[in-house]
Design a protein around this motif. Sequence first.
Motif, PDB file in Angstrom:
ATOM      1  N   MET A   1       0.829  -1.215   0.000  1.00 37.46           N
ATOM      2  CA  MET A   1       0.000   0.000   0.000  1.00 37.46           C
ATOM      3  C   MET A   1       0.859   1.259   0.000  1.00 37.46           C
ATOM      4  O   MET A   1       0.579   2.228  -0.717  1.00 37.46           O
ATOM      5  N   GLY A   2       1.905   1.229   0.822  1.00 41.03           N
ATOM      6  CA  GLY A   2       2.805   2.382   0.884  1.00 41.03           C
ATOM      7  C   GLY A   2       3.495   2.615  -0.443  1.00 41.03           C
ATOM      8  O   GLY A   2       3.611   3.750  -0.909  1.00 41.03           O
ATOM      9  N   HIS A   3       3.921   1.531  -1.086  1.00 45.37           N
ATOM     10  CA  HIS A   3       4.603   1.663  -2.365  1.00 45.37           C
ATOM     11  C   HIS A   3       3.635   2.098  -3.461  1.00 45.37           C
ATOM     12  O   HIS A   3       4.017   2.823  -4.377  1.00 45.37           O
ATOM     13  N   HIS A   4       2.373   1.668  -3.363  1.00 46.82           N
ATOM     14  CA  HIS A   4       1.370   2.126  -4.332  1.00 46.82           C
ATOM     15  C   HIS A   4       1.185   3.641  -4.242  1.00 46.82           C
ATOM     16  O   HIS A   4       1.128   4.330  -5.255  1.00 46.82           O
ATOM     17  N   LEU A   5       1.087   4.112  -3.020  1.00 41.90           N
ATOM     18  CA  LEU A   5       0.917   5.555  -2.822  1.00 41.90           C
ATOM     19  C   LEU A   5       2.128   6.292  -3.372  1.00 41.90           C
ATOM     20  O   LEU A   5       2.006   7.310  -4.058  1.00 41.90           O
ATOM     21  N   TRP A   6       3.330   5.739  -3.072  1.00 48.00           N
ATOM     22  CA  TRP A   6       4.554   6.364  -3.576  1.00 48.00           C
ATOM     23  C   TRP A   6       4.564   6.362  -5.105  1.00 48.00           C
ATOM     24  O   TRP A   6       4.825   7.388  -5.725  1.00 48.00           O
ATOM     25  N   LEU A   7       4.268   5.209  -5.701  1.00 46.05           N
ATOM     26  CA  LEU A   7       4.367   5.092  -7.158  1.00 46.05           C
ATOM     27  C   LEU A   7       3.414   6.058  -7.848  1.00 46.05           C
ATOM     28  O   LEU A   7       3.796   6.806  -8.749  1.00 46.05           O
ATOM     29  N   GLY A   8       2.165   6.073  -7.392  1.00 43.75           N
ATOM     30  CA  GLY A   8       1.165   6.919  -8.017  1.00 43.75           C
ATOM     31  C   GLY A   8       1.521   8.386  -7.920  1.00 43.75           C
ATOM     32  O   GLY A   8       1.554   9.109  -8.926  1.00 43.75           O
ATOM     33  N   THR A   9       1.851   8.843  -6.703  1.00 47.65           N
ATOM     34  CA  THR A   9       2.086  10.275  -6.518  1.00 47.65           C
ATOM     35  C   THR A   9       3.425  10.704  -7.102  1.00 47.65           C
ATOM     36  O   THR A   9       3.539  11.794  -7.650  1.00 47.65           O
TER      37      THR A   9
ATOM     38  N   ALA B   1      13.624  -3.099  16.130  1.00 45.68           N
ATOM     39  CA  ALA B   1      13.415  -2.471  14.832  1.00 45.68           C
ATOM     40  C   ALA B   1      12.731  -3.431  13.877  1.00 45.68           C
ATOM     41  O   ALA B   1      12.913  -4.647  13.951  1.00 45.68           O
ATOM     42  N   VAL B   2      11.926  -2.884  12.995  1.00 44.08           N
ATOM     43  CA  VAL B   2      11.339  -3.657  11.908  1.00 44.08           C
ATOM     44  C   VAL B   2      11.603  -2.896  10.610  1.00 44.08           C
ATOM     45  O   VAL B   2      11.989  -1.729  10.634  1.00 44.08           O
ATOM     46  N   GLU B   3      11.394  -3.582   9.508  1.00 43.26           N
ATOM     47  CA  GLU B   3      11.544  -2.931   8.208  1.00 43.26           C
ATOM     48  C   GLU B   3      10.182  -2.394   7.794  1.00 43.26           C
ATOM     49  O   GLU B   3       9.316  -3.142   7.361  1.00 43.26           O
ATOM     50  N   GLY B   4       9.993  -1.101   7.958  1.00 40.40           N
ATOM     51  CA  GLY B   4       8.764  -0.477   7.496  1.00 40.40           C
ATOM     52  C   GLY B   4       8.844  -0.277   5.997  1.00 40.40           C
ATOM     53  O   GLY B   4       9.807  -0.670   5.351  1.00 40.40           O
ATOM     54  N   ALA B   5       7.828   0.359   5.428  1.00 38.50           N
ATOM     55  CA  ALA B   5       7.850   0.564   3.981  1.00 38.50           C
ATOM     56  C   ALA B   5       8.955   1.526   3.576  1.00 38.50           C
ATOM     57  O   ALA B   5       9.428   1.500   2.453  1.00 38.50           O
ATOM     58  N   LYS B   6       9.384   2.395   4.508  1.00 37.83           N
ATOM     59  CA  LYS B   6      10.364   3.432   4.171  1.00 37.83           C
ATOM     60  C   LYS B   6      11.753   3.135   4.696  1.00 37.83           C
ATOM     61  O   LYS B   6      12.688   3.856   4.375  1.00 37.83           O
ATOM     62  N   GLY B   7      11.885   2.126   5.546  1.00 42.09           N
ATOM     63  CA  GLY B   7      13.194   1.830   6.096  1.00 42.09           C
ATOM     64  C   GLY B   7      13.094   1.284   7.504  1.00 42.09           C
ATOM     65  O   GLY B   7      12.040   0.802   7.910  1.00 42.09           O
TER      66      GLY B   7
END
Lengths: 390, 163
Positions: free
Chosen positions: A108-116, A326-332
């Motif tokens: 979902m995060g990458h979709h938002l990034w890709l579109g915008t 720590a976890v790997e979120g969509a941004k790091g």
Amino acid sequence: MTDRKTVTLNMGPHHPATHGVLRVVLELDGETIVNATPVIGYLHRGIEKICENRTYQQILPLTDRLDYAAASANNMGYCLAVEKLMGIEAPKRAQYLRVIMAEFARIMGHHLWLGTHALDIGAMTVIFYAFRDREMVMAMNEEIAGYRLTPSFIRIGGVAYDATDDFILKVRKFVEWFPKALEGYHQLLTENKIWTTRTMNIGAISAEEAINYGMTGPSLRGAGVAYDVRKVFPYSSYDDFDFKIPVGENGDVYDRYLVRMEEFKQSINIIAQAIENLPSGPVMTDNPWLANPSLSEVQNDLSALIRRFMINAKGVPVPEGELYSAVEGAKGELGFYLVGDGSEHPYRLKIRAPTFYLASALPRLLVGHMVADAIAIIGSLDFVLGEIDR
Amino acid sequence: MQIDKAVSALSEKCPDSILKRADRHGTPEITVAGESFYKVMETLRGLGFDMLTDVVGMDLMPRTPRFNLLYLLMSMEDFSRLAVRLQADEGQEVPSVSGIWHSANWGEREVFDLLGISFSGHPDLRRILTWENFEGHPLRKDFPLEGKDFDKPFDPDTISDYF
């Protein structure tokens, strides 16, 4: 020599390409950026302070509002930190469901990034396809958690509900269908001449510098460092799954784009493995302080009723101690530094937001480029201001 | 493995700098004396800890020294973490490590803003999350949660560099 005058241009906070309320003060010589100063804090809600005065369960919905584009990953990071401090582990089925939700959040995060990001640079078509597919993921979130954007589905000790048959069916269909959609995104952009001209050799950063600036996630991997928390410090059964860490070479906008596009594929790969190998069993730990008694138990047993009141009104005491998780979120790398003092509230909860440090590298990335490239660079770092400002 | 090597190399270069060693749920931690702090950090950077993941500050109010500062370091070579703890009192200046790691620039600004710990040698020590004429430091334990003057409106006229 003549004195060259510079112009100060205020980009944001109300600028559609800053993805929220990021403000960058640009000093321009003609159209070239000679100095950039990011100004943040317009979305500061004091979440870290609020956390000190809430019980551990009440904090969970707040973590949804950090990186609201990929909320489940934040839930996971927070729950893992608390669980580690309490010394408990979620059941295997819950861990797999968590992985599915976290990977949905990444998609979902990458979709938002890709579109915008594509829209900012001028490729308008992409956002329609990206948001069409994002809608499908959100529908699955709704199916299992009841919420679309901020599911709060991952709870301390497990997950909120078990997966329904309908959910599993929808996930299977999505896993089968999504690679075709991904192929469509690639056709729109990857070899598009306008796209490559706008993104190649823009905002390039070397691996050493990226590390020095504290960059993590796709932005660091785009520079060629294969650092992914899921692989390096596996959590929540990530070591059960077979997936690759895509890395770039030049660390420019185009490489960050390619890394994220490949992450789509790896995420869907992980989801496919998780849904096919979903173990049976409970989805919540049997720790009496965390597992809410069922409704029939509450109606028939006084002690269960009292326990329910204690869990929800008084909260769960968490032992004294400090840890970084720590976890790997969509941004790091999304880190939680949790200090417990034995009470029901954390003494201190520090959230290590990946985009906070990405934003600190903005002056280094922007200087020397044109104003129009600033939009491409900001888009490629995928800022979410809810996380930067907390 | 690398941590033991780093710590022994550290105690060779800066003797008496490590006050305490601990293990916090898998993350090794060293507590460092204030006077040798900068030298320790420089040495650790040379030993391969090339990423400063985060700077964490916390207020332990009745205690003197009042604050704990935590620097989470990481080596990208073998992905090992190390936390460096430093105790600082109110009004005490801590040497800035932003010359060693760029990420310390904003990390320290955040600590300065929310906890009021000052860093000497920082290139741009301004408030970062709250606005410039904000009073107090929100993450201190004695910061009021409610009250008459608690939520003063934002006034752009009093801010000097408001573009």
